[in-house]
Design an enzyme around this catalytic site. Structure first.
Site, short mmCIF file in Angstrom:
data_model
loop_
_atom_site.label_atom_id
_atom_site.label_comp_id
_atom_site.label_asym_id
_atom_site.label_seq_id
_atom_site.Cartn_x
_atom_site.Cartn_y
_atom_site.Cartn_z
N ASP A 86 69.47 -3.73 9.53
CA ASP A 86 70.05 -4.45 8.41
C ASP A 86 69.38 -3.95 7.13
OD1 ASP A 86 70.53 -6.44 6.45
OD2 ASP A 86 70.78 -7.96 7.99
N HIS A 123 74.05 -5.54 8.97
CA HIS A 123 74.30 -6.86 8.35
C HIS A 123 75.77 -7.29 8.46
CE1 HIS A 123 72.62 -9.96 5.70
NE2 HIS A 123 73.68 -9.90 4.93
N SER A 167 73.56 -14.77 6.49
CA SER A 167 72.97 -14.28 5.25
C SER A 167 72.76 -15.45 4.28
CB SER A 167 73.85 -13.17 4.66
OG SER A 167 73.16 -12.46 3.67
#
Lengths: 280, 280
Positions: free
Chosen positions: B224, B257, B148
């Site tokens: 995600d 995620h 991320s």
């Protein structure tokens, strides 16, 4: 008994799910996690490993830290991870980490203020498996494992219900709670001062009384700071020797009480259970 | 530069250690974790994978949840996991999760109140590797990965310093921070309103400008929740196609995620880096 889905996440080609449900045995809402391996997508029913966690844990510690799903996906086993106690504003609690919520000790409490909800023994042995087997693609083949307080839970529940499980394992279990500070405190609170009531929840005393019909595997870290005062595997091993029961006991040099230790050896435990599930 | 050992735990026959040290670049105490695989016990020097974590993370999320140490132990790689920002009472912060402490974005801030401490780019590129290579049994071979915000960090740092790394990988990276809410907010705060200052920290724009001399692997979950608004891998992939750079991009069906996603694919990333470390 309706189940409320809390979350569902993909991992290792299977699904990690959390559910909430109203439990009869503990008279409150309970949360559990279940890992369904990829084999269940093809409609296959798989056996279940029940994992009992230690003091202060919820269903999430093992789910996020042990790395067990990788092996469960390969072997085709479901993992069911219950909470460690009843919870909620209406449930009795104590400020200490080793009593009350998060510290159910997998027993049925008989004393106030605990006895209304602290019935984790009934929840784990009967209610939760019935629920799991009614709602998920699993067989009635069960194995049981756990860590610390949950290792105590796995050993005592497995020893008392050999017809319900194919194998027992434990990491760093509280082996002789009648003779250690954690056990004496919790048993006195939940079960009262009469020590003969405690014996039904002590793995060492149960092994002496009942023997064992199931394979048992125990892993223990040599640098576990709770080893000497709280865990006492030597008491269990002495009884096992006396009653001529074989325990697959491994002292793991340098390892502590944490999930790092569990993550290192969980694969060996899952393969141990898988082998006995296959043979059963 | 003295290191203070915070903790040391055994796992997968190696050692997970946390250290604190006074960092020059960020002008505050920094904490990092390092996994030393068992090969280092025999005095062998091993290459290092630097892992950059995402928003809100410390060095502990990856350490406890990704399951990377199992593979690192097999392959003989060290893992170095820095914190995601400077920290402490003397360090500027913001109430939001995506700015300030826990959200350093791996850049050198130029604006008040951030510029005194928020110099994570210098810390990751120079200071931390120097420290690691001076104090631990590691080679100067480095790979870099992250998740991320940390995927953004790995890509931008790798693209700008190809002589310092052998390969780059990322999970769910913020690919085009100049054009997403997380990036626009952080870059405006840390770098000011002049958008040309932002371009040096945007993987998509850097790839267009610099091309790439390193192998790149990216894994992204299809479910995600940040994919469309924040991560924008399609922008990076379009530029890669235009400049004829090959990116090993994998869209992973059904994954989100979380660290469950990372734990599923971390083995493939470590093997990718290992292959390029061996070849270098």
């Amino acid at each position: 008994m309706p189940l409320t889905l809390v979350s569902s996440q993909r991992l290792f080609e299977g699904w990690q799910k959390r559910y909430r449900h109203q439990a009869q045995s503990t008279a409150c809402d309970m949360t559990f996690s279940i890992y369904l391996p990829p084999q269940t997508a093809q409609g296959k029913k798989v056996p279940v490993l029940y994992w009992l966690s230690g003091l202060t844990c919820s269903d999430e510690n093992f789910s996020t830290k042990a790395g067990a799903q990788r092996v469960a996906a390969e072997l085709g086993m479901a993992l069911v991870i219950p909470d460690t106690s009843p919870r909620g504003d209406a449930v009795a609690d104590d400020a200490a980490y080793d009593l009350g919520q998060g510290a159910g000790f997998y027993l049925n409490a008989t004393q106030e203020p605990w006895r209304a909800h602290f019935r984790m023994y009934d929840y784990i042995v009967r209610e939760l498996p019935e629920l799991i087997e009614a709602h998920f693609p699993v067989t009635e083949q069960r194995a049981i494992s756990g860590h610390s307080m949950g290792g105590h839970g796995a050993l005592t529940i497995g020893l008392k219900n050999p017809e319900r499980y194919t194998s027992i394992s434990a990491f760093s279990p509280i082996c002789n709670p009648c003779s250690c500070p954690w056990g004496e405190k919790a048993f006195a609170a939940y079960l009262g001062e009469a020590r003969q009531e405690w014996e039904q929840y002590d793995a060492t005393l149960l092994l002496e009384k009942l023997g064992v019909a199931l394979p048992i595997k125990i892993s223990q870290g040599s640098e576990d700071s709770f080893l000497k005062e709280q865990l006492k595997p030597e008491a269990l091993l002495a009884v096992a020797k006396r009653v001529e029961v074989e325990v697959d006991y491994q002292l793991c040099e340098g390892y502590d009480h944490s999930y790092y230790f569990i993550s290192t050896y969980i694969e060996a435990h899952l393969r141990f259970h898988h082998q006995h599930l296959l043979a059963s």
